[in-house]
Design an enzyme around this catalytic site. Structure first.
Site, PDB file in Angstrom:
ATOM      1  CE1 TYR A   1       4.317   9.247  10.577  1.00 13.46           C
ATOM      2  CE2 TYR A   1       6.162   9.637  12.056  1.00 13.46           C
ATOM      3  CZ  TYR A   1       5.624   9.007  10.951  1.00 13.46           C
ATOM      4  OH  TYR A   1       6.396   8.141  10.215  1.00 13.46           O
TER       5      TYR A   1
ATOM      6  CB  THR B   1      -0.947   0.024   1.210  1.00 14.91           C
ATOM      7  OG1 THR B   1      -0.191   0.163   2.421  1.00 14.91           O
ATOM      8  CG2 THR B   1      -1.772  -1.254   1.278  1.00 14.91           C
TER       9      THR B   1
END
Length: 259
Positions: free
Chosen positions: A149, A13
């Site tokens: 993050y 991906t």
């Protein structure tokens, strides 16, 4: 050491560029039939053309359940799944709203959760499979400039460990890979202003960034995307059959630990 992935279907991906494309290229060179994934048809088609061979592509946004479903409909089974898709956005904690947190969670974590639910049962039925999650050194060294993050990447490492335990004894391994600063297209774009201002090469600018912002780095430079991909290709192979539930570092020594 010869890595032979002939007959294996590998889905990567977020693989139209950067680390993802390097991983796809490495898997293809080892003989796997590779599926490229990205959000737009134009970028997917361009990456497939660059890779050549038996590669094919599926355009879908895995930041949503609908995008995930369209990918699985196009690729119902895979022997190797690399959950590489990820986003990052520097922002001070107090300026980071719920939407930013949710977008990072959906793209960086839930995309991997959905991939695991979709593909691990088939791997188990086949008695062999590899699921690899791209974490980050930021999972352990939470960056103050983008705490959201770092938290998402910590979740990825935990998810991989839990899934490895869930798949115990099945012939399916699950691991996470922890890159450090890596000179991908995204990082090069982030450093472009300094590159233009300083007159230094992009590699020198990246090295300066590493030494300023990741001072614990032993490598003292950014890794190449190929250096990260090499670890992933090994872990995707039969040669790594005794490695599961691990967080493998390609961080240049940034994480200051003996493990």
């Amino acid at each position: 050491m010869i890595i032979d992935l002939s007959g294996k279907v590998a889905l990567v991906t977020g693989s139209t560029e950067g680390i993802g494309f390097a991983i796809a290229k490495g898997l293809a060179e080892a003989g796997a039939s590779v599926v490229i994934n990205g959000r737009t048809s134009a970028k997917v088609d361009a990456a497939v053309a660059r890779l050549g061979g038996s590669a094919r592509g599926v355009a879908s946004d895995l930041g949503s359940a609908d995008g995930h479903d369209s990918l699985v409909a196009a690729v119902p089974r895979a022997d190797i799944v690399v959950s590489n898709l990820g986003i990052f956005q520097p922002a001070d904690f107090f300026d980071t709203d719920d939407a930013t947190w949710d977008r990072h969670w959906q793209v960086n974590v839930m995309a991997a959760v959905r991939l695991a639910r979709a593909y691990l049962p088939g791997m188990e039925a086949n008695g062999w499979g590899r699921l690899l999650l791209l974490g980050s050194e930021s999972a352990f060294n939470i960056p103050v400039e983008m705490i959201h993050y770092g938290v998402s990447k910590t979740a990825d490492v935990a998810l991989a460990r839990g899934l490895a335990k869930r798949m115990a004894g099945t012939g399916v391994t699950v691991n996470s890979v922890l890159p450090g600063p890596t000179l991908s297209e995204g990082v090069a774009a982030m450093l472009e202003a300094e590159h233009a201002r300083s007159g230094k090469s992009i590699g020198e600018v990246a090295a300066d960034f590493v030494q300023a912002h990741r001072p614990s780095s032993i490598l003292r430079r950014a890794a190449s995307v190929e250096e990260v991909a090499n670890m992933v290709v090994y872990l995707a192979s039969p040669l790594a059959s005794a490695t599961t539930g691990a967080a493998l570092r390609v961080d240049g020594g940034v994480i200051d630990t003996l493990m």
